[in-house]
Design a protein around this motif. Sequence first.
Motif, PDB file in Angstrom:
ATOM      1  N   THR A 167      19.257 -10.631 -28.771  1.00 24.46           N
ATOM      2  CA  THR A 167      18.094 -11.407 -28.308  1.00 24.46           C
ATOM      3  C   THR A 167      17.568 -10.958 -26.961  1.00 24.46           C
ATOM      4  N   GLY A 168      18.297 -10.080 -26.261  1.00 24.39           N
ATOM      5  CA  GLY A 168      17.844  -9.607 -24.962  1.00 24.39           C
ATOM      6  C   GLY A 168      18.972  -9.647 -23.944  1.00 24.39           C
ATOM      7  N   GLY A 169      18.629  -9.988 -22.699  1.00 26.53           N
ATOM      8  CA  GLY A 169      19.653 -10.018 -21.664  1.00 26.53           C
ATOM      9  C   GLY A 169      19.143 -10.649 -20.385  1.00 26.53           C
ATOM     10  N   VAL A 170      20.002 -10.699 -19.389  1.00 24.45           N
ATOM     11  CA  VAL A 170      19.669 -11.225 -18.069  1.00 24.45           C
ATOM     12  C   VAL A 170      20.209 -10.244 -17.042  1.00 24.45           C
ATOM     13  N   VAL A 171      19.402  -9.929 -16.042  1.00 26.98           N
ATOM     14  CA  VAL A 171      19.800  -8.972 -15.017  1.00 26.98           C
ATOM     15  C   VAL A 171      19.751  -9.636 -13.644  1.00 26.98           C
ATOM     16  N   PHE A 172      20.714  -9.279 -12.778  1.00 30.76           N
ATOM     17  CA  PHE A 172      20.805  -9.807 -11.414  1.00 30.76           C
ATOM     18  C   PHE A 172      20.641  -8.659 -10.423  1.00 30.76           C
ATOM     19  N   TYR A 173      19.888  -8.909  -9.356  1.00 32.30           N
ATOM     20  CA  TYR A 173      19.773  -7.922  -8.277  1.00 32.30           C
ATOM     21  C   TYR A 173      19.310  -8.626  -7.000  1.00 32.30           C
ATOM     22  N   CYS A 174      19.583  -7.992  -5.879  1.00 27.77           N
ATOM     23  CA  CYS A 174      19.226  -8.545  -4.569  1.00 27.77           C
ATOM     24  C   CYS A 174      17.827  -8.055  -4.205  1.00 27.77           C
ATOM     25  N   ARG A 175      16.917  -8.997  -3.958  1.00 32.13           N
ATOM     26  CA  ARG A 175      15.510  -8.623  -3.825  1.00 32.13           C
ATOM     27  C   ARG A 175      15.069  -8.361  -2.402  1.00 32.13           C
ATOM     28  N   GLN A 176      15.495  -9.140  -1.453  1.00 37.51           N
ATOM     29  CA  GLN A 176      14.976  -8.982  -0.101  1.00 37.51           C
ATOM     30  C   GLN A 176      16.038  -9.356   0.913  1.00 37.51           C
ATOM     31  N   PRO A 177      15.851  -8.896   2.158  1.00 36.61           N
ATOM     32  CA  PRO A 177      16.840  -9.206   3.189  1.00 36.61           C
ATOM     33  C   PRO A 177      16.949 -10.696   3.447  1.00 36.61           C
ATOM     34  N   ALA A 178      18.057 -11.061   4.060  1.00 35.77           N
ATOM     35  CA  ALA A 178      18.266 -12.453   4.433  1.00 35.77           C
ATOM     36  C   ALA A 178      17.151 -12.905   5.355  1.00 35.77           C
ATOM     37  N   GLY A 179      16.528 -14.024   5.042  1.00 36.06           N
ATOM     38  CA  GLY A 179      15.422 -14.534   5.837  1.00 36.06           C
ATOM     39  C   GLY A 179      15.857 -15.640   6.761  1.00 36.06           C
ATOM     40  N   GLN A 180      14.981 -16.588   6.957  1.00 38.52           N
ATOM     41  CA  GLN A 180      15.284 -17.698   7.848  1.00 38.52           C
ATOM     42  C   GLN A 180      16.500 -18.477   7.336  1.00 38.52           C
ATOM     43  N   GLU A 207      27.393  -5.776 -18.967  1.00 38.99           N
ATOM     44  CA  GLU A 207      28.404  -6.621 -19.608  1.00 38.99           C
ATOM     45  C   GLU A 207      27.890  -6.999 -20.992  1.00 38.99           C
ATOM     46  N   VAL A 208      28.707  -6.774 -22.024  1.00 39.37           N
ATOM     47  CA  VAL A 208      28.288  -7.017 -23.406  1.00 39.37           C
ATOM     48  C   VAL A 208      29.018  -8.237 -23.962  1.00 39.37           C
ATOM     49  N   LYS A 209      28.258  -9.176 -24.525  1.00 37.55           N
ATOM     50  CA  LYS A 209      28.802 -10.393 -25.118  1.00 37.55           C
ATOM     51  C   LYS A 209      28.225 -10.592 -26.514  1.00 37.55           C
ATOM     52  N   LYS A 210      28.979 -11.266 -27.378  1.00 41.52           N
ATOM     53  CA  LYS A 210      28.440 -11.593 -28.690  1.00 41.52           C
ATOM     54  C   LYS A 210      27.328 -12.627 -28.601  1.00 41.52           C
ATOM     55  N   ALA A 211      27.401 -13.462 -27.577  1.00 39.82           N
ATOM     56  CA  ALA A 211      26.369 -14.478 -27.370  1.00 39.82           C
ATOM     57  C   ALA A 211      26.151 -14.666 -25.878  1.00 39.82           C
ATOM     58  N   LEU A 212      24.918 -14.939 -25.503  1.00 36.90           N
ATOM     59  CA  LEU A 212      24.596 -15.234 -24.111  1.00 36.90           C
ATOM     60  C   LEU A 212      24.837 -16.720 -23.857  1.00 36.90           C
ATOM     61  N   THR A 213      25.725 -17.019 -22.938  1.00 38.90           N
ATOM     62  CA  THR A 213      26.078 -18.398 -22.614  1.00 38.90           C
ATOM     63  C   THR A 213      26.072 -18.577 -21.097  1.00 38.90           C
ATOM     64  N   ARG A 214      26.203 -19.835 -20.658  1.00 43.26           N
ATOM     65  CA  ARG A 214      26.297 -20.101 -19.219  1.00 43.26           C
ATOM     66  C   ARG A 214      27.543 -19.432 -18.638  1.00 43.26           C
ATOM     67  N   GLU A 215      28.611 -19.427 -19.400  1.00 41.74           N
ATOM     68  CA  GLU A 215      29.838 -18.777 -18.949  1.00 41.74           C
ATOM     69  C   GLU A 215      29.622 -17.280 -18.757  1.00 41.74           C
ATOM     70  N   ALA A 216      28.896 -16.647 -19.688  1.00 42.98           N
ATOM     71  CA  ALA A 216      28.606 -15.220 -19.570  1.00 42.98           C
ATOM     72  C   ALA A 216      27.741 -14.927 -18.350  1.00 42.98           C
ATOM     73  N   LEU A 268      15.001 -18.973 -19.456  1.00 48.71           N
ATOM     74  CA  LEU A 268      16.441 -18.781 -19.618  1.00 48.71           C
ATOM     75  C   LEU A 268      16.997 -19.711 -20.680  1.00 48.71           C
ATOM     76  N   ASP A 269      16.601 -20.966 -20.652  1.00 51.78           N
ATOM     77  CA  ASP A 269      17.094 -21.919 -21.650  1.00 51.78           C
ATOM     78  C   ASP A 269      16.731 -21.478 -23.054  1.00 51.78           C
ATOM     79  N   ARG A 270      15.526 -20.995 -23.216  1.00 49.77           N
ATOM     80  CA  ARG A 270      15.091 -20.552 -24.547  1.00 49.77           C
ATOM     81  C   ARG A 270      15.862 -19.324 -25.009  1.00 49.77           C
ATOM     82  N   LEU A 271      16.162 -18.410 -24.066  1.00 49.47           N
ATOM     83  CA  LEU A 271      16.943 -17.225 -24.425  1.00 49.47           C
ATOM     84  C   LEU A 271      18.360 -17.609 -24.850  1.00 49.47           C
ATOM     85  N   LEU A 272      18.993 -18.505 -24.107  1.00 50.81           N
ATOM     86  CA  LEU A 272      20.347 -18.934 -24.445  1.00 50.81           C
ATOM     87  C   LEU A 272      20.376 -19.653 -25.792  1.00 50.81           C
ATOM     88  N   GLU A 273      19.359 -20.477 -26.044  1.00 48.59           N
ATOM     89  CA  GLU A 273      19.277 -21.188 -27.335  1.00 48.59           C
ATOM     90  C   GLU A 273      19.083 -20.201 -28.480  1.00 48.59           C
TER      91      GLU A 273
END
Length: 381
Positions: free
Chosen positions: A262-275, A225-234, A131-136
């Motif tokens: 340069t690419g992107g970042v995707v979020f999704y829910c992977r598994q049910p709530a565990g312990q 969501e489309v941004k001119k740059a990928l940042t922590r705020e984005a 992630l750091d390398r992508l943002l840079e």
Amino acid sequence: MEALEAGSEQLAKEDIDELQKELKALRDRQSELERRIAAAAAAQPQPAPVYMQPGGGAAGTTSGQAGGAATNDYFANLLDEKLEPLRQAIAEHASRTVSASTISDDQLEQVRGAIKVILVPSSSDGTADALDRLLESSATSQPNAFWAVEEQLTEPAQRSRYAAELRQRMPASSVRWLEWIDAKDKVHRARLGTCVFPVSAKNDELLIVRRFHSDPSLGALLGVEVKKALTREALRQAEVEFYIWANQSYMPFAQLVTDLGTGGVVFYCRQPAGQGGHIQLVRHVLVGLDVMYAFVDQLIAQIPPYVGADDVARTTIILPDDLPSPKRIKLSQQLVPPPAMSACELLAKIVSDRDDIACMRDVEDLPMAALSVSSPPPCIS
């Protein structure tokens, strides 16, 4: 109180300290008045016994009760006066909406804590610093090839360009039950769990099940969501967009943010709530446009044709609990109901008991005890 202090523009600590001092002075004043009342009563001639009073009534007792009621009314009014600034501050806090585009790190931590989400990197990211390398890379390559065409224009001003680019590179037309829609004006607002503030968010492009065209939020599958740059705020903005849209959709939802370079970042829910009841939210780094578009192509291709179709046997609509590529589930099914009593409800309960002077000690301790929500139970509404 810690959760309130972490929100935007809450009561300053010195204000709480001042309120506590005033309430302590009020209690001291109460004690002094009670002492003086007792001294005055002792100096008065003793009333005749009850049996010697006309009609045998308990006149002395009635007089004492009236005096006690008047004293309680006096302190009840003072207590209302002292509590009013605190009530107003809580009400103002509860009504102030925080936009996904401006949410801070601290506020986002409150959101995660309210719904018990743990953010985890995808095992497909390769290295821990992906992630750091992508943002840079996104920051140093500005403007990238797409935005350089009309560099001086903002993202909204180039909406038609990037919408056409996305729909050309991520076609859904070949899948007759899916469609892309413009979601830039579809602002949604939600209160997430026990957070003291609601949040709002929208999207640029939304992939939905076509039969939900009249109410796209119910059939949303992927937000972009489309941004001119990928940042922590984005990234913070995209994460909040995920929470809001995933909570409303009948489908397992994913949220992508990209700079179209340069690419992107995707979020999704992977598994049910565990312990411990924690939900795992995956943050998957997609380095390079080819990798990003391949990811979305696979996501679209792997959506089963029966999604959103009629279930004739059950006379319902087929709404899957999970989808493949990537394996993801519905966020809304993992969230539990709100707690029995919130901090504001607890404050209201104490205020309703204000005629009991003994409650003043409870109110003095209220800011540090009753309003403390260090580990808020998860809920969403």
